[in-house]
Scaffold this active site. Structure first.
Site, PDB file in Angstrom:
ATOM      1  N   SER A 145       0.848  -1.192   0.000  1.00  0.00           N
ATOM      2  CA  SER A 145       0.000   0.000   0.000  1.00  0.00           C
ATOM      3  C   SER A 145       0.880   1.237   0.000  1.00  0.00           C
ATOM      4  O   SER A 145       2.043   1.188   0.399  1.00  0.00           O
ATOM      5  CB  SER A 145      -0.876   0.021   1.254  1.00  0.00           C
ATOM      6  OG  SER A 145      -0.101   0.384   2.398  1.00  0.00           O
ATOM      7  N   ASP A 146       0.326   2.351  -0.446  1.00  0.00           N
ATOM      8  CA  ASP A 146       0.964   3.620  -0.136  1.00  0.00           C
ATOM      9  C   ASP A 146       0.794   3.829   1.365  1.00  0.00           C
ATOM     10  O   ASP A 146      -0.001   3.147   2.025  1.00  0.00           O
ATOM     11  CB  ASP A 146       0.327   4.760  -0.934  1.00  0.00           C
ATOM     12  CG  ASP A 146       1.263   5.946  -1.117  1.00  0.00           C
ATOM     13  OD1 ASP A 146       2.212   6.071  -0.322  1.00  0.00           O
ATOM     14  OD2 ASP A 146       1.036   6.749  -2.037  1.00  0.00           O
ATOM     15  N   CYS A 147       1.531   4.755   1.928  1.00  0.00           N
ATOM     16  CA  CYS A 147       1.577   4.855   3.388  1.00  0.00           C
ATOM     17  C   CYS A 147       0.249   5.315   3.970  1.00  0.00           C
ATOM     18  O   CYS A 147      -0.254   6.392   3.638  1.00  0.00           O
ATOM     19  CB  CYS A 147       2.717   5.777   3.808  1.00  0.00           C
ATOM     20  SG  CYS A 147       4.328   5.085   3.362  1.00  0.00           S
TER      21      CYS A 147
END
Length: 456
Positions: A145-147
């Site tokens: 995932s992106d953060c």
């Protein structure tokens, strides 16, 4: 050993703050860029090379999957944005770079984006992650995932009713790694509530540890690995600093050179004024997402190496050019010297992650500063633009007192030296018809910069 790059999103809106990270708006150019970038990072350099088994020099990650090109606009942020994209536009525009990144580049990582695509969060989209990337494209790596992109599925988007639902949605969709703490905090309760199965967790762990094994991280003493002994001295070697200069030189473009103003002569030019908010700031040269430079020399400092009597004035206190504007002082300096070089444009206070622009104009009173200084100067001036995204400088093209216009992007630690070499004729810059937009030519330049970097 895991690099979350390259950013291969399509730069469709030229005001996007993160457009500076990407190779551009063209799916074909972006696709070729992605393949070369990934193969260079992972150890296969360029098209035609042979992969060395399953070993990875380093792990590349194609991001942000997919249709991600908005950070903050009119109260809508990237965390809640729903990209409404037709199947044709998805296939023709947004997906080709990711397909090439996986099928030709053999990327070992993909990052799913914050936004939703047609209502479904990217990190919770089974069709996107499993059906498309893994089944159709035969992707074998890990998906991260992106953060905090998992947390927003519940906390911001309301797509998942509970944190455990969010965990179940992403793991069942095919995501493996969470940048953030949401899986750490809620996976156990998600299993207990039967929102996710052990099989999904085992698959995620398998994809993660397979990548670590391919990197050689489980082969014993890391210092015995091929790249385990690298340190700062290797990064800042003479060869690498030379490469940084070569990339900067080849990435700078001469847009116009009326009456053959450039190159200047360092023997005939006795005095120079270097004016502008970007003229003596090293940090601006580096753009965003940069590590500590080996050394930086500002454009003013580099130009001073060619002409001893070189004088500096910022003209504005910052790139915003709204307060602390000293146009009269800059005009006074311009009148007193043989040649004037203005270094203007943008920086990370105007365009960056989480900050989109509202227009393509130079900020604040930059245009007024440029026009008045050019009018006061003895000879036509040299205008240098630092920016990652395009800016509208049509007024400068029409101004007969502006003899040369150079676009330099954010050229990195050696950018100041590169500019000076071009202005005084020690390097021949790339050239372009002015009618083409900055956003169009920048992508080819970025592509060449990546080629240069990967040659090392």
């Amino acid at each position: 050993m895991t690099f979350w790059a390259p950013n291969i999103n399509i730069f469709r809106d030229p005001r996007w703050g993160r457009g500076q990270e990407t190779p551009g708006e063209d799916p074909t150019v972006t696709s070729r860029y992605s393949v070369s970038y990934v193969r260079g990072i992972q150890g296969d350099s360029f098209e035609g090379g042979k992969l060395r088994g399953d070993h990875l020099q380093a792990s590349a990650c194609c991001k942000h999957f997919t249709a991600y090109d908005l950070d903050s606009w009119n109260g809508t942020t990237r965390y809640v944005f729903n990209a409404k994209v037709s199947l044709q536009d998805l296939a023709d525009t947004y997906q080709p770079p990711f397909r090439s990144c996986v099928t030709e580049g053999k990327a070992s990582g993909i990052m799913c984006s914050y936004n939703r695509v047609n209502g479904v969060p990217s990190c919770a989209d089974y069709n996107l992650l499993s059906t498309t990337a893994r089944a159709k494209w035969s992707f074998k790596g890990y998906i991260t995932s992106d953060c905090d992109a998992v947390s927003i599925i519940h906390d911001a988007q309301g797509y998942a009713k509970t944190p455990e639902d969010a965990v179940g949605d992403v793991l069942k969709a095919g995501m493996d790694v969470n940048c953030g703490s949401y899986l750490q905090e809620h996976t156990k309760s998600a299993v207990q509530q039967k929102k996710v199965s052990e099989t999904d967790i085992n698959r995620a762990l398998s994809n993660l540890f397979t990548t670590r094994m391919r990197l050689g991280l489980l082969n014993g003493n890391p210092t015995q690995q091929p790249f385990g002994k690298f340190g700062p001295n290797d990064v800042c070697s003479k060869a690498h600093q030379g490469l940084a200069l070569e990339a900067a030189c080849d990435g700078i473009v001469l847009l116009t050179n009326k009456a053959k103003l450039l190159p200047l002569s360092n023997t005939k030019t006795k005095t120079i004024a270097v004016i502008g908010p970007n003229a003596n700031v090293a940090k601006t040269l580096q753009g965003n997402y940069f590590g500590p430079p080996c050394k930086t020399i500002t454009p003013f400092e580099a130009l001073k190496g060619y002409v001893r009597d070189t004088f500096y004035h910022p003209g504005c206190g910052s790139v915003a050019c709204n307060s602390s504007v000293s146009i009269d002082q800059a005009v006074k300096l311009a009148k007193s010297v043989d040649n004037v070089i203005m270094v203007m444009g943008l920086d990370q206070t105007e365009e960056k992650e989480e900050l989109d622009r509202v227009d393509l104009l130079l900020p604040g009173q930059q245009r007024a500063l440029i026009t008045r200084v050019a009018k006061a100067a003895k000879r036509p001036i040299v205008l240098v633009i630092l920016s990652g995204g395009p800016v509208d400088i049509a007024f400068a093209k029409r101004d007969k007192k502006i003899g040369s216009i150079i676009w330099a992007g954010y050229p990195g630690e050696a950018g100041g030296i590169a500019l000076a070499k071009i202005i005084f004729g020690d390097h021949n810059p790339g050239k372009l018809f002015f009618s083409q937009s900055i956003s169009s030519f920048a992508f080819c330049i970025y592509y060449r910069q990546v080629e240069l970097l990967l040659e090392s």
